[in-house]
Design an enzyme around this catalytic site. Structure first.
Site, PDB file in Angstrom:
ATOM      1  N   HIS A 191      -7.390   6.072  10.151  1.00 14.10           N
ATOM      2  CA  HIS A 191      -6.270   5.402   9.472  1.00 14.10           C
ATOM      3  C   HIS A 191      -6.789   4.619   8.254  1.00 14.10           C
ATOM      4  CE1 HIS A 191      -2.244   3.101  10.190  1.00 14.10           C
ATOM      5  NE2 HIS A 191      -2.385   3.490   8.945  1.00 14.10           N
TER       6      HIS A 191
ATOM      7  N   ARG B 254       3.436   7.366  11.346  1.00 16.67           N
ATOM      8  CA  ARG B 254       2.928   6.876  12.622  1.00 16.67           C
ATOM      9  C   ARG B 254       2.772   8.067  13.557  1.00 16.67           C
ATOM     10  NH1 ARG B 254       1.371   3.262  10.138  1.00 16.67           N
ATOM     11  NH2 ARG B 254       1.829   1.032  10.363  1.00 16.67           N
TER      12      ARG B 254
ATOM     13  N   ASN C 100       0.817  -1.220   0.000  1.00 15.97           N
ATOM     14  CA  ASN C 100       0.000   0.000   0.000  1.00 15.97           C
ATOM     15  C   ASN C 100       0.852   1.271   0.000  1.00 15.97           C
ATOM     16  OD1 ASN C 100       0.887  -0.027   2.633  1.00 15.97           O
ATOM     17  ND2 ASN C 100      -1.098  -0.545   3.525  1.00 15.97           N
TER      18      ASN C 100
ATOM     19  N   GLN D 153      -5.089   3.598  18.464  1.00 12.64           N
ATOM     20  CA  GLN D 153      -6.095   3.392  17.424  1.00 12.64           C
ATOM     21  C   GLN D 153      -7.031   2.266  17.844  1.00 12.64           C
ATOM     22  OE1 GLN D 153      -3.689   5.023  13.542  1.00 12.64           O
ATOM     23  NE2 GLN D 153      -4.279   2.916  13.562  1.00 12.64           N
TER      24      GLN D 153
HETATM   25  P1  NDP Z   1      10.292   1.841   3.570  1.00 11.67           P
HETATM   26  O1  NDP Z   1      10.923   0.841   4.449  1.00 11.67           O
HETATM   27  O2  NDP Z   1      10.339   1.659   2.098  1.00 11.67           O
HETATM   28  O3  NDP Z   1      10.892   3.264   3.850  1.00 11.67           O
HETATM   29  C1  NDP Z   1      11.160   3.730   5.120  1.00 11.67           C
HETATM   30  C2  NDP Z   1      12.318   4.669   5.002  1.00 11.67           C
HETATM   31  O4  NDP Z   1      12.492   5.329   6.259  1.00 11.67           O
HETATM   32  C3  NDP Z   1      13.636   3.976   4.678  1.00 11.67           C
HETATM   33  O5  NDP Z   1      14.190   4.609   3.555  1.00 11.67           O
HETATM   34  C4  NDP Z   1      14.442   4.215   5.934  1.00 11.67           C
HETATM   35  O6  NDP Z   1      15.783   4.428   5.686  1.00 11.67           O
HETATM   36  C5  NDP Z   1      13.872   5.523   6.417  1.00 11.67           C
HETATM   37  N1  NDP Z   1      14.209   5.811   7.797  1.00 11.67           N
HETATM   38  C6  NDP Z   1      14.178   4.981   8.858  1.00 11.67           C
HETATM   39  N2  NDP Z   1      14.549   5.650   9.952  1.00 11.67           N
HETATM   40  C7  NDP Z   1      14.821   6.915   9.577  1.00 11.67           C
HETATM   41  C8  NDP Z   1      15.260   8.060  10.257  1.00 11.67           C
HETATM   42  N3  NDP Z   1      15.523   8.026  11.557  1.00 11.67           N
HETATM   43  N4  NDP Z   1      15.424   9.206   9.549  1.00 11.67           N
HETATM   44  C9  NDP Z   1      15.185   9.241   8.226  1.00 11.67           C
HETATM   45  N5  NDP Z   1      14.766   8.155   7.510  1.00 11.67           N
HETATM   46  C10 NDP Z   1      14.585   7.022   8.195  1.00 11.67           C
HETATM   47  O7  NDP Z   1       8.775   1.969   4.085  1.00 11.67           O
HETATM   48  P2  NDP Z   1       7.518   2.612   3.358  1.00 11.67           P
HETATM   49  O8  NDP Z   1       7.934   3.828   2.635  1.00 11.67           O
HETATM   50  O9  NDP Z   1       6.759   1.578   2.617  1.00 11.67           O
HETATM   51  O10 NDP Z   1       6.646   2.978   4.645  1.00 11.67           O
HETATM   52  C11 NDP Z   1       7.127   3.940   5.586  1.00 11.67           C
HETATM   53  C12 NDP Z   1       6.234   3.943   6.803  1.00 11.67           C
HETATM   54  O11 NDP Z   1       4.968   4.449   6.447  1.00 11.67           O
HETATM   55  C13 NDP Z   1       5.939   2.543   7.389  1.00 11.67           C
HETATM   56  O12 NDP Z   1       6.950   2.120   8.251  1.00 11.67           O
HETATM   57  C14 NDP Z   1       4.654   2.783   8.102  1.00 11.67           C
HETATM   58  O13 NDP Z   1       4.907   3.228   9.437  1.00 11.67           O
HETATM   59  C15 NDP Z   1       4.001   3.923   7.327  1.00 11.67           C
HETATM   60  N6  NDP Z   1       2.859   3.429   6.555  1.00 11.67           N
HETATM   61  C16 NDP Z   1       1.639   3.992   6.770  1.00 11.67           C
HETATM   62  C17 NDP Z   1       0.534   3.514   6.122  1.00 11.67           C
HETATM   63  C18 NDP Z   1      -0.803   4.136   6.322  1.00 11.67           C
HETATM   64  O14 NDP Z   1      -1.805   3.509   6.005  1.00 11.67           O
HETATM   65  N7  NDP Z   1      -0.880   5.343   6.825  1.00 11.67           N
HETATM   66  C19 NDP Z   1       0.623   2.370   5.212  1.00 11.67           C
HETATM   67  C20 NDP Z   1       1.972   1.939   4.947  1.00 11.67           C
HETATM   68  C21 NDP Z   1       3.027   2.423   5.638  1.00 11.67           C
HETATM   69  P3  NDP Z   1      16.807   3.320   5.245  1.00 11.67           P
HETATM   70  O15 NDP Z   1      15.992   2.145   4.810  1.00 11.67           O
HETATM   71  O16 NDP Z   1      17.501   4.011   4.133  1.00 11.67           O
HETATM   72  O17 NDP Z   1      17.613   3.014   6.428  1.00 11.67           O
END
Ligand code: NDP
Length: 386
Positions: free
Chosen positions: A333, A285, A147, A314
């Site tokens: 959400h 989140r 998603n 939630q």
């Molecule tokens: P990804 O794993 O593709 O991307 C997450 C990114 O966050 C990675 O690039 C990671 O960096 C980066 N990251 C982690 N910690 C840090 C930090 N301290 N500072 C900066 N960047 C950081 O996940 P998605 O993009 O698919 O999803 C992201 C988040 O969105 C999920 O974890 C979830 O909490 C939320 N989400 C919400 C949904 C909703 O319905 N509202 C649905 C789906 C997701 P790197 O990997 O480079 O270390």
């Protein structure tokens, strides 16, 4: 044979749908970057139907029961007398969606000696105590990418909604009015603004790509830098951390997982360094932002708007301040639970279960915790307390 406990949100108030607004949904077979969409051996549901609510059962019942497993589906997840707590003691697999999270705390994991697998039907496994899962050898898996684009679309919608003052203007129409000045006195164009994303993973990068045609100036921060070719293509400015990025931005979107590094990131101190009138969109989140600091910043005008779809806890209580703070565009959400997304994460859940029951490896990109350590996608994007 296994017992599978599936915690889903309630059916619609008027009952489970008997018809839908559209007859079909586009078939998505792969995602940007080439990862394939879920590939279960079969599915027992109609794509585009409501699968995430109790009666939808993620389309799993006939598959599980035909293999001799037991499926318990409930929305009742809070407190010691909840169905979740009552059923946990002999459950092998818990399935939950972030939209209606079954909080698998350390206490609950300790009370579930048979628990081997916790599946997030969606993305974001922070409702599972990952340290406890590691300690108890529970595998945690989620349906990576299912998603991400759904959320990216929601982010773009919310940015435009806030900047252009869409929701209050729509309310004027609902109220029978024609109060142009009231609508436009908080309405701007996005064009030319500086937009920054905290994290440029699947969602963050998809947001950047979708915003580029709006002629905005794009910024990002992430733990790992994007390839130079992408930075050039989208004309991105990289910042080493959130604190160094936000003072440049008119709009900030949060797309990082919740983990110890990001919890409470948007507090009074950080918000004070942002330009007055910044818009903040958080679909990642809730706990990445300090609940009361957001309320205060909207009331003082330091933030011009806040939108997102993630809350803590939630479901959010009726008196949660984010329901009534000024200039917000919150939804429940929902961004990652469109009917389109449900089709993918129901299929992905089935794929994970098929692998688990067959004793074959779960796709590495679906793994968060496995074998007593962060694994797969989890090893890349999460951190633990220890
Ligand atoms: P990804 O794993 O593709 O991307 C997450 C990114 O966050 C990675 O690039 C990671 O960096 C980066 N990251 C982690 N910690 C840090 C930090 N301290 N500072 C900066 N960047 C950081 O996940 P998605 O993009 O698919 O999803 C992201 C988040 O969105 C999920 O974890 C979830 O909490 C939320 N989400 C919400 C949904 C909703 O319905 N509202 C649905 C789906 C997701 P790197 O990997 O480079 O270390």
């Amino acid at each position: 044979m296994a017992k599978v406990l599936c915690v889903l949100y309630d059916d619609p108030k008027d009952g489970y749908p008997t018809s839908y607004a559209r007859d079909d949904i586009p078939t998505i077979s792969s995602y940007p970057g080439g990862q394939t969409a879920p590939t279960p051996k079969a599915i027992d549901f109609t794509p585009g139907h409501l699968l995430g609510s109790v009666s939808g059962e993620l389309g799993l019942r006939s598959f599980l029961e035909s293999h001799g497993h037991t499926l318990v589906v409930t929305s009742d997840k809070e407190g010691e007398n909840s169905v979740l707590d009552q059923e946990l003691s002999d459950t092998d697999v818990v399935i939950s969606q972030p939209f209606w999270p079954a909080y698998l705390t350390a206490e609950r994991i300790a009370k579930a000696p048979n628990l081997k697998l916790a599946i997030t039907a969606g993305i974001g496994s922070d409702h599972v105590d990952l340290d406890a899962a590691i300690a108890h050898q529970v595998t945690v898996a989620e349906v990576t990418y299912c998603n991400s684009i759904s959320v990216a679309e929601h982010v773009v919608m919310m940015i435009l909604g806030l900047v252009r003052n869409y929701l209050p203007s729509h309310q004027v129409v609902l109220d029978g009015g024609w109060d142009i000045a009231d609508c436009v006195s908080r309405s701007y164009d996005l064009e030319g603004m500086h937009v920054g994303t905290v994290a440029a993973g699947r969602i963050g990068l998809a947001v950047l790509r979708r915003l580029a045609p709006f002629d905005v100036k794009l910024h990002y921060t992430d733990r790992h830098r994007l390839p130079e070719s992408i930075e050039r293509e989208l004309n991105l400015t990289f910042h080493p951390d959130t604190a160094s990025m936000v003072p440049y931005c008119d709009v900030v979107t949060v797309n990082a997982p919740l983990h110890p590094e990001t919890e409470g990131l948007f507090n009074d101190d950080l918000i004070a360094t942002m330009k007055r009138g910044t818009y903040l969109i958080n679909t990642a989140r809730a706990k990445i932002a300090d609940r009361d600091a957001i309320d205060r910043a909207l009331r003082s005008g330091q933030l011009a708007g806040y939108a997102g779809d993630v809350w803590f806890p939630q479901p959010a209580p009726a008196d949660h301040p984010w329901r009534t703070m000024p200039h917000h565009g919150m939804t429940p959400h929902i961004s990652g639970s469109s009917l389109s997304a449900q089709t993918r994460y129901a299929a992905g859940t089935r794929e994970i279960l098929e692998s688990f029951f067959a004793g074959t490896p779960i796709r590495d990109e679906y793994l968060i915790v496995d074998g007593g350590r962060l694994a797969g996608a989890g090893a890349h994007s999460y951190s633990t307390k220890s």
